[in-house]
Enzyme design. Structure first.
Site, mmCIF file in Angstrom:
data_model
loop_
_atom_site.group_PDB
_atom_site.id
_atom_site.type_symbol
_atom_site.label_atom_id
_atom_site.label_comp_id
_atom_site.label_asym_id
_atom_site.label_seq_id
_atom_site.Cartn_x
_atom_site.Cartn_y
_atom_site.Cartn_z
ATOM 1 N N LYS A 32 42.631 42.467 17.070
ATOM 2 C CA LYS A 32 41.345 41.769 16.920
ATOM 3 C C LYS A 32 40.266 42.336 17.847
ATOM 4 O O LYS A 32 39.138 41.877 17.821
ATOM 5 C CB LYS A 32 41.513 40.268 17.222
ATOM 6 N N LYS A 69 40.052 42.012 21.082
ATOM 7 C CA LYS A 69 39.675 40.992 22.056
ATOM 8 C C LYS A 69 40.261 41.355 23.413
ATOM 9 O O LYS A 69 41.452 41.663 23.509
ATOM 10 C CB LYS A 69 40.231 39.624 21.654
#
Length: 151
Positions: A45, A47
């Site tokens: 993702k 992140k």
């Protein structure tokens, strides 16, 4: 009738917004399942995470409104989880509005308002600002100013 709710998230830097969301979700049903994103999935993702997965999942496990915690390891696991746990409602923050409508073939999909003025992203920005404060400015916060009453 028993109602099972599921949500997914990273839960990095656990804050009051997370807690309010989980309480709101628990009030929607009888059983709350929370899937916490693993480090490997957060890389997918893109992140950046401050708190390791083992600590994040342990924090979420110990919140009294949470009944079950599972790892979130891939985008595609949601349908499998919904079927496996007999989920009635998939719920997530409204910043994802529309992204998971395809799950309505399996259960009710609910997008909830986020807690105003709090987010992990904003906390991380504040931390960056805090860390860029000079030593002198930081220490001046703790200086006690003398008043006319101090003698």
């Amino acid at each position: 009738m028993h109602k099972t709710i599921i949500t997914y998230g990273t839960f990095d830097m656990f804050h009051i917004g997370h807690l309010k969301l989980l309480k709101k979700l628990k009030n929607m049903g009888d059983e709350l399942i929370v899937a916490v994103s693993t480090e490997k999935f957060n890389l997918v993702k893109k992140k950046k995470i401050l708190i390791p997965f083992e600590q994040r999942i342990e924090i979420v496990k110990n919140i009294k409104c949470v009944d079950r915690v599972i790892p979130e390891e891939a985008w595609g696991q949601k349908i499998k989880d919904i079927k496996k746990y007999g989920v009635d409602v998939f719920a997530i923050g409204n910043d994802w509005k529309g992204e998971f409508n395809f799950l309505s073939n399996y259960c009710e999909v609910v997008y909830l308002d986020r807690t105003e003025d709090i987010s992990t992203t904003e906390l991380k920005k504040s931390l960056i600002e805090f860390l860029s404060t000079s030593k002198e400015d930081f220490l001046s916060i703790f200086e006690v100013k003398k008043t006319k009453y101090d003698k």
